[in-house]
Design an enzyme around this catalytic site. Structure first.
Site, PDB file in Angstrom:
ATOM      1  N   LYS A 280       0.867  -1.187   0.000  1.00 16.02           N
ATOM      2  CA  LYS A 280       0.000   0.000   0.000  1.00 16.02           C
ATOM      3  C   LYS A 280       0.899   1.231   0.000  1.00 16.02           C
ATOM      4  O   LYS A 280       1.775   1.367   0.862  1.00 16.02           O
ATOM      5  CB  LYS A 280      -0.908  -0.017   1.234  1.00 16.02           C
ATOM      6  CG  LYS A 280      -2.015   1.025   1.184  1.00 16.02           C
ATOM      7  CD  LYS A 280      -3.089   0.661   0.153  1.00 16.02           C
ATOM      8  CE  LYS A 280      -4.299   1.553   0.244  1.00 16.02           C
ATOM      9  NZ  LYS A 280      -5.106   1.283   1.447  1.00 16.02           N
ATOM     10  N   HIS A 281       0.722   2.099  -0.967  1.00 15.16           N
ATOM     11  CA  HIS A 281       1.521   3.314  -1.082  1.00 15.16           C
ATOM     12  C   HIS A 281       3.020   3.006  -1.089  1.00 15.16           C
ATOM     13  O   HIS A 281       3.804   3.634  -0.381  1.00 15.16           O
ATOM     14  CB  HIS A 281       1.168   4.309   0.021  1.00 15.16           C
ATOM     15  CG  HIS A 281      -0.251   4.777  -0.043  1.00 15.16           C
ATOM     16  ND1 HIS A 281      -0.810   5.348  -1.175  1.00 15.16           N
ATOM     17  CD2 HIS A 281      -1.248   4.734   0.879  1.00 15.16           C
ATOM     18  CE1 HIS A 281      -2.073   5.647  -0.936  1.00 15.16           C
ATOM     19  NE2 HIS A 281      -2.374   5.271   0.296  1.00 15.16           N
ATOM     20  N   ASN A 423      12.808   5.352   7.976  1.00 17.16           N
ATOM     21  CA  ASN A 423      13.407   4.288   8.795  1.00 17.16           C
ATOM     22  C   ASN A 423      12.465   3.082   8.828  1.00 17.16           C
ATOM     23  O   ASN A 423      11.268   3.244   9.005  1.00 17.16           O
ATOM     24  CB  ASN A 423      13.636   4.790  10.224  1.00 17.16           C
ATOM     25  CG  ASN A 423      14.763   5.801  10.307  1.00 17.16           C
ATOM     26  OD1 ASN A 423      15.859   5.544   9.870  1.00 17.16           O
ATOM     27  ND2 ASN A 423      14.472   6.955  10.907  1.00 17.16           N
ATOM     28  N   HIS A 529      14.744   5.604   0.407  1.00 21.12           N
ATOM     29  CA  HIS A 529      14.101   6.913   0.593  1.00 21.12           C
ATOM     30  C   HIS A 529      13.115   7.210  -0.525  1.00 21.12           C
ATOM     31  O   HIS A 529      13.155   6.585  -1.565  1.00 21.12           O
ATOM     32  CB  HIS A 529      15.166   8.008   0.647  1.00 21.12           C
ATOM     33  CG  HIS A 529      16.016   7.924   1.883  1.00 21.12           C
ATOM     34  ND1 HIS A 529      17.355   7.596   1.847  1.00 21.12           N
ATOM     35  CD2 HIS A 529      15.702   8.078   3.182  1.00 21.12           C
ATOM     36  CE1 HIS A 529      17.838   7.590   3.081  1.00 21.12           C
ATOM     37  NE2 HIS A 529      16.848   7.867   3.907  1.00 21.12           N
TER      38      HIS A 529
END
Length: 529
Positions: A280-281, A423, A529
């Site tokens: 999801k996302h 993180n 990231h």
């Protein structure tokens, strides 16, 4: 003819891809266009009964040097570049007996396909087209007078315009010229990136990337952003090369999330058992292995059934009916798998909006490659994170040694952590995630988020004890302080896997020993990231 329309009297055709060639050339000939062609194209057209002038007749020189030299001649480039109604250009054409070429039809040597097929250096070099790009660029520059076609998909519309209107409009020639320049740019990007890799230059002075349109998208991440999906020439199994068997067109977010899902599923080889990923996302909200795909799916779903709603499901094996039936019980945007049974396809056919993709295989998580992302005024390029947990050394740094079950869960959890936004903290137990903390600014917050998720999952399952109790915890990077590790211990984790490398490793190890945890260092970080 209107002022900007140009009649097509002569066409030069030289194509590697013969798709649609004969029908297109027949249409041109029927419209009164004189045909000129080279080598294999000439043979294909004359074999179809068409009258065609060989380019050697135009230049007065035969093809030579294994076909490397055939169109690099003033009679070709003068015919393409001459500006019509320019007295000086017309005088030069008359003086040197150069005939105008009004239409150039060229597609290039299949360099990308040759490299993708595993060609050696010498064969790849021989598939670098020289004359083709030179002609394309010349014709595109002179688009005020000359039309250039580099894609068989444009044959039908161009022929229709020529037949209906007697020639080409300036708008058409501009559109074709833009496409021609983009094609040579993509071609040169593929060559330059291949050569940089071949000679071991990891940071070439100039770096370019290119692709071909797969799909124009309704919008990007948000409705006010324009977007499109492009594919490179790579043949890696994945969302860019998958076949969509059903459902609405993919959205920008669907493509991004499906890529993330299939990349994580590939970390678990089918030879080592079924595995299912729910994303999801762009973050996994549940990952599990199991004796069967349906068992793996249910274990992955248990990790975070709320987030799984409207998610992406990726499988590392052939989608079967039982698994399809379970997935169909909740709203799912996309299912992606290497293959799918007919019965599974039929079950999902009732879900008209659900997209079902088959990739024909799984990507290799160890494969090298490049990733790039734009920044203001430029872009960043890096090698793909192709470190695989099975290849990493495990250093036990605590007094307590991990059990075999803990070691297996550590490997599983660290593979998942590689695909979670930093993180990243992953709780896992018996080959399934039970809590995932992603994208927090502090690692301790990720630990707490993952623990909270594990408690919520337990409540949803009707359990009084957090699923994190008895689990292992994986961190994508080192713990800079003991607090993140202690948060995991408080949640019930019994073992930890992390890269290590902090200045305070000794403090973290001491905290692990005091809490009775087993801890392993891998020496490899997985920031995402």
């Amino acid at each position: 003819m209107t002022s900007d329309r140009r009649r097509i009297a002569r066409a030069l055709i030289s194509v590697s891809d013969k798709q649609g060639l004969v029908a297109f050339a027949q249409g041109l000939a029927a419209a009164g266009v004189e045909l000129v062609s080279t080598g294999g194209t000439h043979r294909a057209l004359t074999g179809a009964g068409l009258r065609v002038v060989e380019v050697a007749e135009l230049t007065g020189f035969p093809e030579m040097m294994d076909g490397r030299v055939k169109t690099l001649h003033p009679n070709v480039h003068g015919g393409l570049l001459a500006i019509r109604e320019n007295p000086e250009h017309e005088a030069a054409m008359l003086a040197h007996d150069i005939k105008p070429i009004d239409l150039l039809v060229v597609n290039l040597y299949p360099f990308e396909a040759t490299v993708a097929a595993g060609a050696d250096y010498a064969e790849a070099v021989e598939n670098i087209d020289i004359g083709g790009p030179a002609m394309i660029r010349g014709a595109a520059k002179n688009h005020n007078d000359v039309a250039v076609v580099v894609d068989p998909d444009d044959y039908a519309s161009l022929l229709q315009e020529i037949v209906a209107d007697g020639g080409t409009s300036l708008a058409t020639r501009k559109r074709l010229a833009q496409k021609a320049y983009a094609r040579t740019a993509v071609y040169d990007a593929a060559i330059s990136n291949w050569m940089a890799k071949a000679i071991g230059d990891e940071t070439p002075v100039y770096r370019a990337f290119g692709g071909k349109l797969v799909q124009a998208l309704r919008y990007g991440e948000n409705p006010h952003q324009q977007a499109a999906f492009y594919a490179t020439g790579e043949r890696e199994p994945g969302v860019a090369t998958a076949r969509q068997l059903q459902g609405k067109p993919l959205s920008y977010n669907n493509v991004n999330d499906t890529d993330a899902a299939i990349g994580l599923a590939a970390e678990f080889p089918a030879s080592e058992g079924p595995a299912v990923v729910i994303v999801k996302h762009a973050n996994p909200c549940g990952v599990a292995k199991g004796a069967t795909l349906v068992e793996a799916y249910l274990a992955a779903l248990r990790c975070d059934s709320v987030s799984a709603f409207g998610g992406i499901v990726a499988l590392n094996g052939r989608l079967d009916a039982a698994t399809a039936h379970e997935i169909a019980k909740i709203f799912t945007e996309v299912i992606v798998a290497p293959e799918a049974d007919d019965e599974a396809i039929a079950i999902l056919g009732a879900k008209k909006n659900l997209r079902l993709l088959v990739t024909g295989g799984m990507p290799d998580p160890r494969a090298p490659g490049l990733t790039f992302r734009p920044v203001g005024g430029g872009f960043l390029v890096q090698g793909r994170d192709n470190a695989v947990v099975a290849d990493l050394p495990f250093q036990v740094v605590t007094k307590r040694q991990p059990t075999e079950q803990e070691l297996a869960d550590m490997r599983f959890a660290f593979a998942v952590a590689k695909h979670v936004k930093s993180n990243a903290i992953i709780y896992a137990k018996h080959g399934a995630t039970v809590g995932i903390g992603a994208g927090q600014m502090s690692r301790v917050d990720s630990s707490r988020t993952a623990a909270w998720k594990a408690m919520d999952a337990a409540k949803a399952a009707g359990l009084s004890e957090s699923l994190a109790v008895g689990s292992v915890v994986a961190s994508d990077a080192f713990f800079p302080f003991p607090d993140g590790l202690l948060a995991a211990a408080e949640a019930g984790a019994t073992a930890v896997i992390q890269p290590g490398g902090s200045l305070r490793d000794s403090d973290v190890i001491a905290a692990a020993d005091a809490a009775g945890l087993a801890m392993v260092f891998t020496g490899t970080r997985h920031f995402r990231h």
